[in-house]
Design a protein around this motif. Structure first.
Motif, mmCIF file in Angstrom:
data_model
loop_
_atom_site.group_PDB
_atom_site.id
_atom_site.type_symbol
_atom_site.label_atom_id
_atom_site.label_comp_id
_atom_site.label_asym_id
_atom_site.label_seq_id
_atom_site.Cartn_x
_atom_site.Cartn_y
_atom_site.Cartn_z
ATOM 1 N N PHE A 176 13.959 -3.040 5.125
ATOM 2 C CA PHE A 176 12.944 -2.128 5.652
ATOM 3 C C PHE A 176 11.950 -2.929 6.492
ATOM 4 N N TYR A 177 11.544 -2.334 7.617
ATOM 5 C CA TYR A 177 10.480 -2.952 8.418
ATOM 6 C C TYR A 177 9.383 -1.905 8.548
ATOM 7 N N ILE A 178 8.257 -2.142 7.872
ATOM 8 C CA ILE A 178 7.156 -1.171 7.905
ATOM 9 C C ILE A 178 6.063 -1.728 8.801
ATOM 10 N N SER A 179 5.802 -1.049 9.900
ATOM 11 C CA SER A 179 4.773 -1.513 10.825
ATOM 12 C C SER A 179 3.520 -0.662 10.679
ATOM 13 N N GLU B 294 3.636 3.142 9.024
ATOM 14 C CA GLU B 294 2.752 3.741 8.025
ATOM 15 C C GLU B 294 1.735 2.696 7.573
ATOM 16 N N THR B 295 0.553 3.186 7.175
ATOM 17 C CA THR B 295 -0.443 2.253 6.651
ATOM 18 C C THR B 295 -0.863 2.621 5.228
ATOM 19 N N ASN B 296 -0.500 3.819 4.779
ATOM 20 C CA ASN B 296 -0.897 4.249 3.436
ATOM 21 C C ASN B 296 0.030 3.614 2.405
ATOM 22 N N LEU B 297 -0.513 2.687 1.639
ATOM 23 C CA LEU B 297 0.335 1.898 0.745
ATOM 24 C C LEU B 297 0.919 2.728 -0.394
ATOM 25 N N ARG B 298 0.196 3.758 -0.813
ATOM 26 C CA ARG B 298 0.718 4.605 -1.890
ATOM 27 C C ARG B 298 2.033 5.259 -1.449
ATOM 28 N N ASP B 299 2.045 5.782 -0.204
ATOM 29 C CA ASP B 299 3.265 6.428 0.320
ATOM 30 C C ASP B 299 4.382 5.393 0.489
ATOM 31 N N ILE B 300 3.987 4.207 0.975
ATOM 32 C CA ILE B 300 4.991 3.161 1.187
ATOM 33 C C ILE B 300 5.630 2.773 -0.141
ATOM 34 N N LEU B 301 4.786 2.572 -1.163
ATOM 35 C CA LEU B 301 5.310 2.138 -2.468
ATOM 36 C C LEU B 301 6.211 3.207 -3.086
ATOM 37 N N SER B 302 5.835 4.480 -2.942
ATOM 38 C CA SER B 302 6.667 5.570 -3.491
ATOM 39 C C SER B 302 8.030 5.566 -2.809
ATOM 40 N N THR B 303 8.014 5.368 -1.481
ATOM 41 C CA THR B 303 9.280 5.333 -0.743
ATOM 42 C C THR B 303 10.141 4.165 -1.209
ATOM 43 N N LEU B 304 9.504 3.012 -1.335
ATOM 44 C CA LEU B 304 10.256 1.821 -1.746
ATOM 45 C C LEU B 304 10.820 1.997 -3.152
ATOM 46 N N GLU B 305 10.022 2.655 -4.003
ATOM 47 C CA GLU B 305 10.432 2.906 -5.399
ATOM 48 C C GLU B 305 11.727 3.727 -5.434
ATOM 49 N N THR B 306 11.851 4.712 -4.552
ATOM 50 C CA THR B 306 13.076 5.526 -4.560
ATOM 51 C C THR B 306 14.210 4.846 -3.781
ATOM 52 N N GLU B 307 13.875 4.191 -2.691
ATOM 53 C CA GLU B 307 14.936 3.637 -1.835
ATOM 54 C C GLU B 307 15.477 2.303 -2.341
ATOM 55 N N ARG B 308 14.621 1.522 -3.027
ATOM 56 C CA ARG B 308 15.012 0.211 -3.555
ATOM 57 C C ARG B 308 15.741 -0.677 -2.541
ATOM 58 N N PRO B 309 15.059 -1.110 -1.473
ATOM 59 C CA PRO B 309 15.715 -2.029 -0.525
ATOM 60 C C PRO B 309 15.821 -3.435 -1.127
#
Ligand code: TYD
Ligand code: MG
Length: 476
Positions: free
Chosen positions: A142-145, A172-187
Motif C-alpha cells: 500500500f502507498y498512502i499519500s 488520505e490523512t485521517n489515520l483512523r480511516d487508514i488504520l481501519s482499512t489496513l486492519e481489514t486489508e492486511r497488506p
C-alpha cells in the motif's frame, strides 16, 4: 474527671486529622517534567532549573498511585539464555540492491522504518519505486499519500514507468480511516507519505505538531508489531520548532534512514543511521535522473568521473562508507583575502575539522593560512564524516596553497592528531584494494601496524604531517 475530658479532646483531635491527610493524598497535583533532563518541577516555567534548557518543561499526568505505592502482584515472566538459537528474521528483497543493502539485506517483516530527508530531495520518488519493486516481488503493498492527490501519484508513477506495478494507492490523512482499512486489508508493506500530514481525531492539535506526529507514529508502529505489517514512515526534516521533524519518532522505529544530497547535484545517498536488523552507517548511492532514481553500483568510479588533468587543490580520499570502500575527491581553494576575517567555506565536511587542521598546519608545520580565504568541498555532493579524511583535507589545502598538484594516480587517507602525528585508520587494506581496482597506483598514508605489500602499488607511509609537507610538497 478533668484529665478524662482532656484525654477525649486529644482523641477527637487525632481523629479529625485523619480525613485531612487523606484529602491531601487523593488530590494529586499535576506534575511538570523536563523533557531534556527528566527533572520534575511543581510548576511550569520557561527554563529548567536543573539543566538550564529552555522550553523543555511539559505537564504530565500524575501517577495514579503515589510513588512508592506497592505494585499488585504480577505473573512470572519467561526467561531464557543468550545461547538460545534464534532463526534470522524473514526478509524480503526489493530487487533494488542499494536499498536492500541499506536495510541490512532486505525488508524485515513487521519492521517500522523511518525515511527522513529535506523536502524535495526525492523521498516520495524513492519510496514509490521501492514499493513498486516489492509489489512486483509478490508483496501486497500500500502507498498512502497525505501530500499528493492520487492523480498526482499516478502521474509520477507513469513518469517512472511503474504504472503496471500492482501497488494499492490511497490518498488520505485521517489515520483512523487508514488504520481501519489496513486492519481489514492486511497488506505486507505500507508506506505513509508523510507522517507530518497524518492526524488522529483523539489528539487535540494540528497535523504536523509534535503530539500529532508522535501519536500517529505510535499508532502505526504498534499496528506494525501487532499485525506483522512492515510500515515505512516518510518524515521531512524541517526547521526547528515549527513542525515536528523525524527526530521525534526516531526512537520508536526499528530503522532510521536519511536521504541526503545537495540540491544542485544529481547524487543522492540513503544512509542508515539506526538499524536494529543490520549495520548502521551503511549507505546506498542513487542518481536522480529524468526517469527517477537510478542505482549507482560503483560510486567511486562515478564520483571521480569528472576529474580531468592534475589540478592543484584536488586530492582523492580513500574512505569507507558503512561496509564498503569509496573514493571521493576533496577540493580546496586558497586565495588572498580582502577581508579582515578571512572566509572559511566548507561543503560536505565538518567545518570544525577544517579549523583544527588549519591550526595543526600552522602550529606544527609553520604554514600559516592567516589572511587567506579557504574553500573546501567534496565533489559530487557527497558528505564525508570520517576522521580518516584529515590527511586528504590537509593535502588538498597544502596543494592549493603551494600550487602543486598531486599525481593523478595517488590516493590519500589518515587521521591527524593535534601533535601533527598521523594515526593509522581502520580497514586500510580495503581502502587500498578499492584504489587499485580503480587504477590508482600510489597512496599517502600513516605508518601501518602490519606491512602491506601490493603488486604495482606504492605505499608512501608517513609518520607525521611535517614529513608530508617536506616529502610531498617540498615545503616547510
Ligand atoms: P520528491 O520525491 O517529490 O521529493 P520529496 O518527497 O523528498 O519531497 O522529489 C522531488 C524532486 O525530484 C523534484 O525536484 C523533481 C525531482 N524528480 C526528478 O528529477 N526526476 C523524476 O523522475 C522525479 C519523479 C522527480
Ligand atoms: Mg514527497
Amino acid at each position: 474527671m478533668q484529665s478524662r475530658r482532656w484525654g477525649l479532646c486529644l482523641i477527637a483531635l487525632a481523629v479529625a486529622r485523619v480525613p485531612c491527610d487523606k484529602r491531601a493524598m487523593s488530590k494529586a497535583s499535576p506534575q511538570f517534567t523536563c523533557t531534556a533532563c527528566g527533572a520534575t518541577h511543581r510548576k511550569w516555567s520557561g527554563r529548567c532549573d536543573a539543566c538550564g534548557g529552555w522550553n523543555t518543561i511539559i505537564e504530565e499526568a500524575p501517577l495514579s498511585a503515589g510513588p512508592g505505592a506497592r505494585v499488585a502482584q504480577g505473573r512470572q515472566i519467561a526467561l531464557s539464555t543468550l545461547a538460545d538459537a534464534e532463526p534470522p528474521p524473514p526478509r524480503a528483497a526489493s530487487g533494488m540492491a542499494e536499498l536492500d543493502r541499506v536495510l541490512g539485506g532486505g525488508l524485515v517483516a513487521a519492521s517500522a522504518i523511518l525515511v527522513g530527508g529535506d523536502p524535495g530531495i526525492g523521498k516520495s520518488t524513492l519510496l514509490l519505486q521501492a514499493v513498486a519493486s516489492f509489489a512486483s516481488n509478490n508483496l501486497k503493498c500500500f502507498y498512502i499519500s497525505g501530500e499528493e492527490a492520487a492523480a498526482q501519484v499516478r502521474l509520477r508513477a507513469a513518469r517512472l514507468g511503474l504504472s503496471s506495478a500492482p501497488v494499492h494507492l490511497g490518498a488520505e490523512t485521517n489515520l483512523r480511516d487508514i488504520l481501519s482499512t489496513l486492519e481489514t486489508e492486511r497488506p505486507d508493506l505500507v508506506v505513509i507519505d508523510s507522517i507530518q500530514t497524518m492526524w488522529l481525531d483523539t489528539v487535540d492539535s494540528a497535523p504536523g505538531s509534535v503530539s500529532q506526529v508522535r501519536a500517529a507514529a505510535h499508532e502505526l508502529v504498534s499496528f506494525a508489531k501487532r499485525r506483522g505489517v512492515s510500515v515505512v514512515l516518510v518524515g521531512h526534516v524541517t526547521k526547528e520548532g515549527q513542525i515536528a521533524g523525524p527526530r521525534v519518532v526516531e526512537h520508536m522505529v526499528d530503522t532510521v534512514l536519511y536521504f541526503e544530497g545537495e540540491r544542485g547535484h544529481q547524487f543522492r545517498i540513503l544512509r542508515a543511521v539506526k538499524n536494529r536488523f543490520g549495520p548502521a552507517d551503511e549507505i546506498g548511492v542513487f542518481e536522480m535522473t529524468g526517469a527517477g532514481l537510478a542505482e549507482v553500483a560503483n560510486p567511486s568510479a562515478l564520483f571521480l568521473s569528472e576529474r580531468g588533468t592534475p589540478a592543484p587543490g584536488s586530492v582523492v580520499f580513500a574512505g569507507i562508507e558503512g561496509t564498503r570502500p569509496m573514493l571521493t575527491e576533496i577540493q580546496a581553494l586558497v586565495a588572498p583575502s580582502p577581508l579582515g576575517t578571512p572566509r572559511r567555506t566548507v561543503v560536505g565536511l565538518d567545518s570544525a575539522r577544517l579549523s583544527t587542521i588549519l591550526a595543526v598546519l600552522e602550529a606544527r608545520c609553520g604554514i600559516p593560512f592567516a589572511g587567506m580565504d579557504v574553500f573546501l568541498n567534496v565533489a559530487g555532493g557527497m558528505r564525508v564524516h570520517e576522521p580518516a579524511a584529515d590527511l586528504a583535507i590537509a593535502c588538498a589545502l597544502l596543494s592549493a596553497r603551494e600550487d602543486i598538484a598531486l599525481p593523478m594516480d595517488t590516493v590519500v587517507f589518515g587521521e591527524i592528531s593535534l601533535s601533527g602525528a598521523l594515526r593509522p585508520v581502520n580497514q586500510t587494506e580495503n581502502r587500498l584494494k578499492e584504489a587499485q581496482k580503480l587504477g590508482f597506483c600510489a597512496a599517502i598514508a600513516p605508518r601501518l601496524a602490519k606491512p602491506t605489500a601490493m603488486d604495482g602499488f606504492e605505499l608512501k607511509e608517513m609518520p607525521d604531517l611535517t614529513e608530508v609537507v617536506g616529502q610531498v610538497f617540498g615545503a616547510g
